[in-house]
Write a protein that holds these residues in place. Sequence first.
Motif, short mmCIF file in Angstrom:
data_model
loop_
_atom_site.label_atom_id
_atom_site.label_comp_id
_atom_site.label_asym_id
_atom_site.label_seq_id
_atom_site.Cartn_x
_atom_site.Cartn_y
_atom_site.Cartn_z
N PRO A 1 0.80 -1.24 0.00
CA PRO A 1 0.00 0.00 0.00
C PRO A 1 0.83 1.29 0.00
N THR A 2 2.07 1.21 0.46
CA THR A 2 2.89 2.43 0.56
C THR A 2 3.60 2.79 -0.74
N VAL A 3 3.56 1.90 -1.72
CA VAL A 3 4.24 2.17 -3.00
C VAL A 3 3.42 3.18 -3.81
N PRO A 4 4.03 4.27 -4.28
CA PRO A 4 3.29 5.28 -5.05
C PRO A 4 2.69 4.70 -6.33
N ARG A 5 1.46 5.03 -6.60
CA ARG A 5 0.79 4.55 -7.82
C ARG A 5 1.02 5.58 -8.93
N ASN A 6 2.24 5.64 -9.42
CA ASN A 6 2.63 6.61 -10.42
C ASN A 6 2.94 5.93 -11.75
N GLY A 7 3.59 6.69 -12.65
CA GLY A 7 3.89 6.14 -13.97
C GLY A 7 4.80 4.93 -13.91
N TYR A 8 5.75 4.94 -12.99
CA TYR A 8 6.64 3.78 -12.89
C TYR A 8 5.88 2.56 -12.38
N TYR A 9 4.98 2.78 -11.45
CA TYR A 9 4.16 1.67 -10.96
C TYR A 9 3.35 1.08 -12.12
N ALA A 10 2.80 1.96 -12.96
CA ALA A 10 2.04 1.49 -14.13
C ALA A 10 2.93 0.67 -15.05
N PHE A 11 4.15 1.14 -15.27
CA PHE A 11 5.08 0.42 -16.13
C PHE A 11 5.37 -0.98 -15.58
N VAL A 12 5.58 -1.06 -14.27
CA VAL A 12 5.88 -2.36 -13.65
C VAL A 12 4.67 -3.29 -13.73
N CYS A 13 3.48 -2.75 -13.47
CA CYS A 13 2.27 -3.57 -13.57
C CYS A 13 2.11 -4.15 -14.97
N ASP A 14 2.32 -3.30 -15.96
CA ASP A 14 2.20 -3.73 -17.34
C ASP A 14 3.25 -4.79 -17.68
N LYS A 15 4.46 -4.56 -17.18
CA LYS A 15 5.56 -5.49 -17.44
C LYS A 15 5.32 -6.85 -16.78
N CYS A 16 4.79 -6.84 -15.57
CA CYS A 16 4.60 -8.08 -14.81
C CYS A 16 3.36 -8.86 -15.21
N SER A 17 2.39 -8.20 -15.79
CA SER A 17 1.09 -8.82 -16.03
C SER A 17 1.20 -10.09 -16.89
N SER A 18 2.02 -10.04 -17.93
CA SER A 18 2.10 -11.19 -18.84
C SER A 18 2.66 -12.43 -18.15
N THR A 19 3.56 -12.24 -17.19
CA THR A 19 4.12 -13.41 -16.49
C THR A 19 3.04 -14.10 -15.66
N PHE A 20 2.20 -13.31 -14.99
CA PHE A 20 1.09 -13.92 -14.23
C PHE A 20 0.15 -14.66 -15.19
N GLY A 21 -0.11 -14.06 -16.34
CA GLY A 21 -0.97 -14.73 -17.31
C GLY A 21 -0.35 -16.01 -17.83
N TYR A 22 0.94 -16.00 -18.06
CA TYR A 22 1.63 -17.19 -18.56
C TYR A 22 1.47 -18.36 -17.61
N TYR A 23 1.49 -18.06 -16.31
CA TYR A 23 1.37 -19.13 -15.33
C TYR A 23 -0.09 -19.36 -14.89
N GLY A 24 -1.03 -18.86 -15.66
CA GLY A 24 -2.43 -19.17 -15.44
C GLY A 24 -3.19 -18.27 -14.50
N ARG A 25 -2.56 -17.21 -14.03
CA ARG A 25 -3.24 -16.28 -13.12
C ARG A 25 -3.84 -15.14 -13.95
#
Length: 279
Positions: A237-261
């Motif tokens: 909860p303490t991590v700022p929800r800024n442009g870098y956070y958006a970049f990381v979310c976008d970057k990480c999303s495909s890995t979760f999808g690859y493993y079925g999440r």
Amino acid sequence: MSENDVLLPEDYTDPKCPFCTEQFEKEPPVHSIPVDRVLGKLDEHLGANHYVEAERHLLYWLEEAKAGHDKRGEFMIRNELMGLYRKRGRKNKALENAKEAIDLIAAMQIEGSIGAGTAYVNAATVYKAFGNPEGAMPLFEKAREIYEKELKEGDGRLGSLYNNMALALADLKRYPEANDYYRRAVEVMGKVENGALEQAITYLNMANAAEAERGLEDAAEDIAEYLDRAEALLETPTVPRNGYYAFVCDKCSSTFGYYGRFLYEQQLKERAKNIYEGA
């Protein structure tokens, strides 16, 4: 004294010898670019996911730095350009700027400096991204020697270096070494303010390395644990929800999808989209 009697410089200075070469041997004057302003505007473009505008911005200031004989300004711009071109998959441009940045290290005589270490990391990451982990490793090692000597404990740049070194080692199938550097990265980033995002990325990289080394079935338990840890970190909860956070979310999303999440993959994509659109 009349207007016609005004002294001019040639009236009180000795004339230059026409055969003297000293004036031609001096370095031309340096006109430095406004680094803070350039980086600030760049952050605005990247935070809004405006890569075309970011490139145009950097190329403009690259020409200004070159015209002003500002090697340090050019060095900064080259570092940013190689990262931008790497993200956009433009291999030749990324490699060109990596080479120019490395050449500038020698030209400025800054070998052994933290700035040189950062350029080595950036260039090595370009090599690794475009299928040359062998070429990346010597640059990573140069950076490691500098960073471990010059940076203070808990500096995020060291954690980032370890993570990127591990990625290259995994590509080379040197898995024990890769896992060691992944663990070092997690440890360092745990001491960095808002380092949770980098820790999450590292845990996802560890999941990929485990699959590559042992296969999906044999590594299933470890993969699930790494995914759980990454998800928990992304929800910090303490991590700022800024442009870098958006970049990381976008970057990480495909890995979760690859493993079925798939549900969490979609949540991360939507989260990134909302941030980029200013929702």
